[in-house]
Design a protein around this motif. Structure first.
Motif, mmCIF file in Angstrom:
data_model
loop_
_atom_site.group_PDB
_atom_site.id
_atom_site.type_symbol
_atom_site.label_atom_id
_atom_site.label_comp_id
_atom_site.label_asym_id
_atom_site.label_seq_id
_atom_site.Cartn_x
_atom_site.Cartn_y
_atom_site.Cartn_z
ATOM 1 N N TRP A 151 0.837 -1.161 -0.159
ATOM 2 C CA TRP A 151 0.144 0.127 0.427
ATOM 3 C C TRP A 151 0.427 1.314 0.269
ATOM 4 N N LYS A 152 2.569 1.379 0.254
ATOM 5 C CA LYS A 152 3.068 1.987 0.924
ATOM 6 C C LYS A 152 3.896 2.062 -0.526
ATOM 7 N N SER B 272 3.661 2.646 -5.116
ATOM 8 C CA SER B 272 3.569 2.574 -6.157
ATOM 9 C C SER B 272 4.789 1.998 -7.821
#
Lengths: 276, 276
Positions: free
Chosen positions: A199-200, A202
């Motif tokens: 989630w941290k 990309s």
């Protein structure tokens, strides 16, 4: 210890020195505020975090000042970790954190400091910025969306905006979390390898990593242009999380101490009053 | 007519002239924008108000600019009347007015431009200030609540704040409605004599009237200090309501015209499109 003396090498003084700010001059592995071995430094951070909690309660009661803490740094530089490690003990009463994202349509319809100004702390409040208005002289600069003339306009806007804040009672602490290219690689790889950290991450972060030299240059320019007497930058060596937290916690603690905070004067009628 | 030439005598240029601004040099009975007799001037205001309505629709569609109109003046100088007479024809879509009052507790907990910045117009919007941030260099100055050094700090804050606005696409028009001491007496007396105007009157207004020379002096100082190249003041002779409106309407109209507003480029797919 004399914090000002310890701090001086980490606060760019471009005007005083006449030399441009070079991040290569700042060692991301340095530990200027270390007091012993890693275990001792870690324990020290915890002690400082507790002391900060007490000072913040007093700050809230005193109500003569506002505190703005700006955390800047590239991806994985440790902004979230600093908030947890240094400010995690603070009571939510009077403390707020904002992670600045891409502006909304309404925000873009206004000047770029409009949304920033709205979130300024009030009397007795502490505001922690995870990223900040300084993104406006980073991303658009690196991508060539604004001209050098516009960039310099923005430096001035920001400096004068911070002058207003400081002259009306806000203490502004600006920390640039400085990690090495190799340390960023290690941390991004950790995020890729650990599904609980996806989630941290990309894929865009890797594109930004490719622009590393351009971002370093944009940081150097902004550190030089916006390290003012009223709101200086501190470059925080951040390859070690413990020592990053130790340095920031020490500076915040000392800053609050220097304010000579006090509880507001008591109502004389309270002396000897019996509650029935 | 050449509006710049007509305007020049009414815009204090302290830096250029090197002379302090003296309100006595501005005749409150002057009618610099008059085109004929009173009936003709009145008709002209109405024509201009309609033209402003059309220009504002275009301004709204264009979305490249924002417009801030600041109306300052002592009690009964005609701020409300200007809003009705000049801007009364504008569609409420994209136009807003704020009458600034004494700040709330939350507003006082922040710097004095915090609440002002929040109300700035967005792209395509028109905001009209009935009183403004300039009250912060009037009331506290006249009453000695801030020192001369603080007053000068505030001039700088305001100038740099307006610089930010202008450099990010806001057109800032500042009008100081200038009436004579005698005209204020007449208008306040009207308010006292007419029960339907009592809501506009408070006994405090008479106390403020007693401070007339101090307010004139505070106005002179702020006109001199905050008439910048990017946001000049215009002193509007305002003993005649018609001619006050005529002057302001002409300036706003010409300002909007000079922006060369246009509807945004059409989507080429619309050419020849048949709506079924």
């Amino acid at each position: 210890m004399n914090i000002d003396k310890l701090l001086a090498p980490w606060q760019p003084h471009v005007e005083a020195s006449g030399k441009p700010c070079r991040l290569a001059d700042f060692d991301p592995k340095a530990r200027p505020f270390s007091i012993g071995d890693k275990a001792q430094d870690k324990a020290r951070v915890e002690t400082l975090a507790l002391e900060l909690d007490m000072l913040q309660e007093l700050f809230y009661a005193d109500r003569r000042y506002k505190l703005l803490v700006v955390l800047q740094g590239i991806d994985a530089a440790g902004k979230d970790g600093t908030i947890r490690g240094v400010f995690g003990q603070l009571s939510p009463l009077g403390v707020d954190t904002i992670g600045w994202k891409v502006p909304s349509e309404e925000e873009r319809a206004h000047d770029y400091l409009w949304r920033i100004h709205q979130k300024m702390p009030g009397a007795g409040q502490v505001m922690i910025f995870n990223r900040s208005h300084y993104e406006e002289v980073l991303v658009p600069v690196v991508n060539g969306w604004i001209t050098p003339a516009q960039t310099h306009q923005r430096y001035r806007h920001i400096n004068e905006f911070e002058r207003l804040l400081v002259e009306t009672g806000t203490v502004v602490l600006k920390f640039m979390l400085h990690i090495s290219f190799e340390e960023q690689r290690v941390r991004l790889q950790e995020r890729v390898d650990d599904p609980t950290k996806h989630w941290k991450f990309s894929l865009g972060d890797l594109e930004v990593r490719k622009q590393w030299p351009a971002y370093q240059q944009a940081y150097e320019a902004l550190l030089g242009a916006t390290s003012t007497a009223w709101a200086p930058w501190t470059v925080v060596p951040a390859d070690s999380k413990t020592h990053r937290n130790l340095m920031i916690a020490t500076i915040v603690r000392d800053t609050l101490r220097q304010l000579e905070l006090r509880y507001p004067p008591s109502d004389p009628k309270l002396a000897g009053l019996k509650v029935k």
